[in-house]
Design a protein around this motif. Structure first.
Motif, PDB file in Angstrom:
ATOM      1  N   VAL A 347       9.013  -4.797   1.890  1.00 54.82           N
ATOM      2  CA  VAL A 347       8.090  -3.669   1.758  1.00 54.82           C
ATOM      3  C   VAL A 347       6.646  -4.141   1.827  1.00 54.82           C
ATOM      4  CG1 VAL A 347       7.300  -1.820   0.222  1.00 54.82           C
ATOM      5  CG2 VAL A 347       9.747  -2.254   0.495  1.00 54.82           C
ATOM      6  N   TRP A 348       6.365  -5.269   1.212  1.00 55.09           N
ATOM      7  CA  TRP A 348       5.011  -5.831   1.256  1.00 55.09           C
ATOM      8  C   TRP A 348       4.600  -6.120   2.700  1.00 55.09           C
ATOM      9  CZ3 TRP A 348       4.210 -11.628   1.208  1.00 55.09           C
ATOM     10  CH2 TRP A 348       2.854 -11.956   1.239  1.00 55.09           C
ATOM     11  N   LYS A 349       5.509  -6.706   3.475  1.00 56.92           N
ATOM     12  CA  LYS A 349       5.203  -7.013   4.868  1.00 56.92           C
ATOM     13  C   LYS A 349       4.967  -5.744   5.684  1.00 56.92           C
ATOM     14  CE  LYS A 349       4.963 -11.419   4.906  1.00 56.92           C
ATOM     15  NZ  LYS A 349       3.639 -12.030   5.246  1.00 56.92           N
ATOM     16  N   TRP A 350       5.786  -4.733   5.449  1.00 55.14           N
ATOM     17  CA  TRP A 350       5.566  -3.468   6.152  1.00 55.14           C
ATOM     18  C   TRP A 350       4.209  -2.874   5.790  1.00 55.14           C
ATOM     19  CZ3 TRP A 350      11.118  -1.572   4.711  1.00 55.14           C
ATOM     20  CH2 TRP A 350      12.013  -1.988   5.701  1.00 55.14           C
ATOM     21  N   LEU A 351       3.844  -2.947   4.512  1.00 55.93           N
ATOM     22  CA  LEU A 351       2.570  -2.358   4.083  1.00 55.93           C
ATOM     23  C   LEU A 351       1.377  -3.102   4.670  1.00 55.93           C
ATOM     24  CD1 LEU A 351       1.844   0.091   2.293  1.00 55.93           C
ATOM     25  CD2 LEU A 351       4.254  -0.518   2.286  1.00 55.93           C
ATOM     26  N   CYS A 365      -5.354   7.177   3.282  1.00 56.66           N
ATOM     27  CA  CYS A 365      -4.725   6.140   4.092  1.00 56.66           C
ATOM     28  C   CYS A 365      -5.600   4.885   4.151  1.00 56.66           C
ATOM     29  CB  CYS A 365      -4.452   6.669   5.499  1.00 56.66           C
ATOM     30  SG  CYS A 365      -3.597   5.518   6.570  1.00 56.66           S
ATOM     31  N   ARG A 366      -6.889   5.056   4.386  1.00 57.16           N
ATOM     32  CA  ARG A 366      -7.800   3.916   4.518  1.00 57.16           C
ATOM     33  C   ARG A 366      -7.827   3.081   3.247  1.00 57.16           C
ATOM     34  NH1 ARG A 366     -12.175   6.601   5.133  1.00 57.16           N
ATOM     35  NH2 ARG A 366     -12.859   6.428   2.973  1.00 57.16           N
ATOM     36  N   GLU A 367      -7.994   3.722   2.097  1.00 55.62           N
ATOM     37  CA  GLU A 367      -8.084   3.004   0.828  1.00 55.62           C
ATOM     38  C   GLU A 367      -6.705   2.779   0.205  1.00 55.62           C
ATOM     39  OE1 GLU A 367     -10.928   1.808  -0.154  1.00 55.62           O
ATOM     40  OE2 GLU A 367     -11.969   2.783   1.518  1.00 55.62           O
ATOM     41  N   GLY A 368      -5.833   3.791   0.327  1.00 57.55           N
ATOM     42  CA  GLY A 368      -4.545   3.713  -0.341  1.00 57.55           C
ATOM     43  C   GLY A 368      -3.662   2.595   0.164  1.00 57.55           C
ATOM     44  N   THR A 369      -3.643   2.369   1.492  1.00 52.68           N
ATOM     45  CA  THR A 369      -2.813   1.291   2.020  1.00 52.68           C
ATOM     46  C   THR A 369      -3.299  -0.064   1.492  1.00 52.68           C
ATOM     47  OG1 THR A 369      -4.171   1.299   4.036  1.00 52.68           O
ATOM     48  CG2 THR A 369      -2.084   2.505   4.094  1.00 52.68           C
ATOM     49  N   GLY A 370      -4.594  -0.211   1.337  1.00 55.35           N
ATOM     50  CA  GLY A 370      -5.135  -1.452   0.768  1.00 55.35           C
ATOM     51  C   GLY A 370      -4.714  -1.648  -0.675  1.00 55.35           C
ATOM     52  N   TRP A 371      -4.738  -0.566  -1.454  1.00 57.50           N
ATOM     53  CA  TRP A 371      -4.299  -0.663  -2.849  1.00 57.50           C
ATOM     54  C   TRP A 371      -2.834  -1.074  -2.933  1.00 57.50           C
ATOM     55  CZ3 TRP A 371      -6.337   4.903  -4.169  1.00 57.50           C
ATOM     56  CH2 TRP A 371      -7.731   4.905  -4.112  1.00 57.50           C
ATOM     57  N   VAL A 373      -1.036  -2.728  -0.795  1.00 51.22           N
ATOM     58  CA  VAL A 373      -0.864  -4.128  -0.402  1.00 51.22           C
ATOM     59  C   VAL A 373      -1.273  -5.066  -1.539  1.00 51.22           C
ATOM     60  CG1 VAL A 373      -1.744  -5.953   1.106  1.00 51.22           C
ATOM     61  CG2 VAL A 373      -1.047  -3.762   2.077  1.00 51.22           C
ATOM     62  N   GLN A 374      -2.387  -4.770  -2.203  1.00 58.20           N
ATOM     63  CA  GLN A 374      -2.847  -5.627  -3.305  1.00 58.20           C
ATOM     64  C   GLN A 374      -1.833  -5.660  -4.447  1.00 58.20           C
ATOM     65  OE1 GLN A 374      -6.940  -4.897  -4.619  1.00 58.20           O
ATOM     66  NE2 GLN A 374      -7.454  -4.140  -2.576  1.00 58.20           N
ATOM     67  N   ILE A 375      -1.309  -4.504  -4.803  1.00 59.70           N
ATOM     68  CA  ILE A 375      -0.344  -4.448  -5.905  1.00 59.70           C
ATOM     69  C   ILE A 375       0.939  -5.177  -5.524  1.00 59.70           C
ATOM     70  CG2 ILE A 375       1.039  -2.921  -7.366  1.00 59.70           C
ATOM     71  CD1 ILE A 375      -1.157  -0.769  -6.920  1.00 59.70           C
ATOM     72  N   LEU A 376       1.420  -4.942  -4.305  1.00 55.08           N
ATOM     73  CA  LEU A 376       2.638  -5.616  -3.861  1.00 55.08           C
ATOM     74  C   LEU A 376       2.449  -7.126  -3.796  1.00 55.08           C
ATOM     75  CD1 LEU A 376       3.758  -3.090  -1.119  1.00 55.08           C
ATOM     76  CD2 LEU A 376       5.169  -3.828  -3.036  1.00 55.08           C
ATOM     77  N   HIS A 377       1.266  -7.555  -3.394  1.00 54.77           N
ATOM     78  CA  HIS A 377       0.998  -8.999  -3.347  1.00 54.77           C
ATOM     79  C   HIS A 377       1.068  -9.605  -4.742  1.00 54.77           C
ATOM     80  CE1 HIS A 377      -1.515 -12.694  -3.031  1.00 54.77           C
ATOM     81  NE2 HIS A 377      -0.806 -12.833  -1.932  1.00 54.77           N
ATOM     82  N   GLY A 408      -0.221   7.824   6.698  1.00 50.97           N
ATOM     83  CA  GLY A 408      -0.210   7.676   5.246  1.00 50.97           C
ATOM     84  C   GLY A 408       1.186   7.872   4.682  1.00 50.97           C
ATOM     85  N   ASP A 409       1.900   8.875   5.194  1.00 49.37           N
ATOM     86  CA  ASP A 409       3.282   9.093   4.782  1.00 49.37           C
ATOM     87  C   ASP A 409       4.143   7.889   5.132  1.00 49.37           C
ATOM     88  OD1 ASP A 409       2.536  11.619   3.972  1.00 49.37           O
ATOM     89  OD2 ASP A 409       3.182  12.582   5.829  1.00 49.37           O
ATOM     90  N   ALA A 410       3.912   7.330   6.327  1.00 50.78           N
ATOM     91  CA  ALA A 410       4.690   6.177   6.773  1.00 50.78           C
ATOM     92  C   ALA A 410       4.498   4.988   5.838  1.00 50.78           C
ATOM     93  CB  ALA A 410       4.284   5.792   8.198  1.00 50.78           C
ATOM     94  N   ALA A 411       3.283   4.819   5.322  1.00 51.21           N
ATOM     95  CA  ALA A 411       3.014   3.709   4.414  1.00 51.21           C
ATOM     96  C   ALA A 411       3.628   3.937   3.040  1.00 51.21           C
ATOM     97  CB  ALA A 411       1.504   3.500   4.287  1.00 51.21           C
ATOM     98  N   ALA A 412       3.644   5.177   2.592  1.00 49.97           N
ATOM     99  CA  ALA A 412       4.189   5.483   1.264  1.00 49.97           C
ATOM    100  C   ALA A 412       5.708   5.439   1.239  1.00 49.97           C
ATOM    101  CB  ALA A 412       3.694   6.849   0.804  1.00 49.97           C
TER     102      ALA A 412
END
Length: 459
Positions: A347-351, A365-371, A373-377, A408-412
């Motif tokens: 999931v981390w790699k996909w994000l 999407c712009r900010e949320g995908t970054g958040w 990724v940081q949490i998953l890392h 955004g849906d795809a990332a969530a």
């Protein structure tokens, strides 16, 4: 099912012979040439279509039940009929745009189709353009697919020289120009309105809808946007009829489909089978899971679709059956992962991909995908906390349905669906039951601190 890479005989779910439809020419010598295409039945549907009124072609496609193969599964004939009533005196023409920007992770059906059998796309494009009264068609291909672009451009030249394109096609009085356009490699341009902006020379970003492309698409004119596989399905329908097409697949998802198997599969590749075939049946044709390690989870339609587990091996892979089981058929990109793979790592790699490919137009999407990724890392490197798990799911839930387009849906989706089935794996990482998967504390990590170790993919 057909292992199209080797031209194996296709069979349906019950083991009965099935004549390949979309892939029947893939294994032929020089299958991409006009001579080979015509030798194997190509351009026989075109004069049949040109011999009737355009509206009758649309009605035939409606009757066939063909649904869009780009992911959404919307009825193709109905989509064509959404165009305003045709008026020869209208100030703007109609357009057909073919989405060949295949970029969904795991999806790899359209590029092989265009490489092996480009004339099937050209013939389908001519028939579709005729059905919607469009004098111009653009095929939007990923710029990285250089060989594919060359094959298509060559096919357009051959078709033009043979009288299938240009003015007064086959003496019908119908004129059509096809242009093959190279995109700039942005995932977001797989979204139809972002593709249209890119095609017009602007930055690829999604448009606000409505108006929909059927009303104001390319150059603010009525436009149909269809996927490559959808268009390639049109000539066989015209040639053999709606009842023939409905004899394959399921009642609500008729026809055959190209399923892309990748991951821990013995023989990954493209398999053509009737809609409604199960992953268990596809794996039987593909030699099963590699090294005999059991399946753990898979994506039915690419990384943007909710994941399934081994419990879903017998779910019919059709639009409605997959939706009823809690996911989406999408592009039938079946990425199969065995029991050695860590779900949080995947999931981390996909994000990371979605963060990189966000166009930046909207905040969620712009900010949320970054958040995310940081949490998953933090989680996969062993620095996560129990609070991170709640924050991760909360952020994903707030991105879903609130972004400008479906990215955004795809990332969530990977986050939320993985928590549904594998939350315990996340909890084990934050409690220390499972050691860090990447970073300088990961056991056997190949690249300290970078998160690039292939060892980190496994538990």
């Amino acid at each position: 099912m057909a292992d199209t890479a080797v031209g194996a005989t296709a069979v349906d779910g019950a083991g009965a012979p099935l004549t390949p439809v979309l892939t029947r020419r893939w294994a032929a010598p020089e299958s991409w040439t006009l001579a080979s295409y015509r030798e194997l039945g190509g351009y026989r549907a075109l004069p049949k279509a040109l011999g009737v009124e355009p509206a009758r072609v649309t009605e035939l496609v409606k009757a066939s039940g063909l649904r869009g193969r780009g992911g959404a599964g919307f009825p193709t004939g109905m989509k064509w009929s959404f165009l305003p009533p045709f008026d020869p005196a209208a100030p703007t023409p109609r357009y057909l745009v073919i989405n060949a920007d295949e970029g969904e992770p795991g999806t790899c059906k359209d590029i092989p189709m265009m490489m092996a059998d480009p004339h099937s796309l050209i013939e389908g494009a001519i028939i579709t353009s005729y059905a919607i009264n469009a004098p111009f068609c653009a095929i939007y291909v990923r710029g990285e697919a250089l060989h594919c672009l060359r094959r298509l451009a060559g096919a357009v030249r051959e078709a033009t020289a043979a009288g299938y394109l240009g003015r007064d096609i086959l003496g019908s009085g119908y004129d059509l120009e096809i242009v093959v356009h190279a995109g700039a490699g942005a995932y977001i341009c797989g979204e139809e309105t972002a593709l249209l902006d890119s095609l017009e020379g602007r930055r690829g970003q999604p448009r606000l809808k409505p108006p929909f492309p059927a009303v104001a698409g390319l150059y603010a004119s009525p436009t149909v946007v269809n996927n490559v596989e959808t268009i390639c399905s049109v000539p066989p329908i015209v040639l053999h009829g709606a009842d023939w097409y409905r004899s394959m697949g399921t009642e609500k998802s008729p026809g055959s489909k190209i399923y892309s198997l990748s991951g821990h599969v013995t023989r990954p590749g493209q398999y053509e089978a009737p809609m409604g075939t199960t992953l268990r049946q596809l794996l039987d044709s593909a030699g099963g899971m590699r090294d005999g390690i059991p399946l753990k989870f898979f994506t039915p339609g690419g990384s943007s679709t909710p994941i399934f587990t081994a419990e879903h091996l017998d779910v019919p892979l059709s639009f409605d059956d997959v939706a009823a089981a809690g996911s989406m058929l999408g592009t039938t990109a079946l990425m199969c992962f065995n029991e050695t793979v860590s779900v949080p790592w995947a999931v981390w790699k996909w994000l990371e991909f979605y963060k990189h490919e966000s166009c930046g137009k909207c905040t969620p999407c712009r900010e949320g995908t970054g958040w995310l990724v940081q949490i998953l890392h933090r989680i996969v490197t062993g620095d996560g906390t129990a609070e991170d798990l709640d924050t991760l799911t909360s952020a994903a839930a707030n991105i879903a349905g609130r972004s400008f387009c479906a990215l955004g849906d795809a990332a969530a989706t990977p986050v939320l669906s993985s928590f549904k089935w594998f939350r315990q794996e996340y909890e084990d990482l934050v409690t220390g039951v499972t050691p860090p998967l990447v970073g300088d504390r990961a056991l056997g990590a190949g690249t300290v601190g970078t998160g690039t170790s292939t060892v980190g993919a496994h538990r």
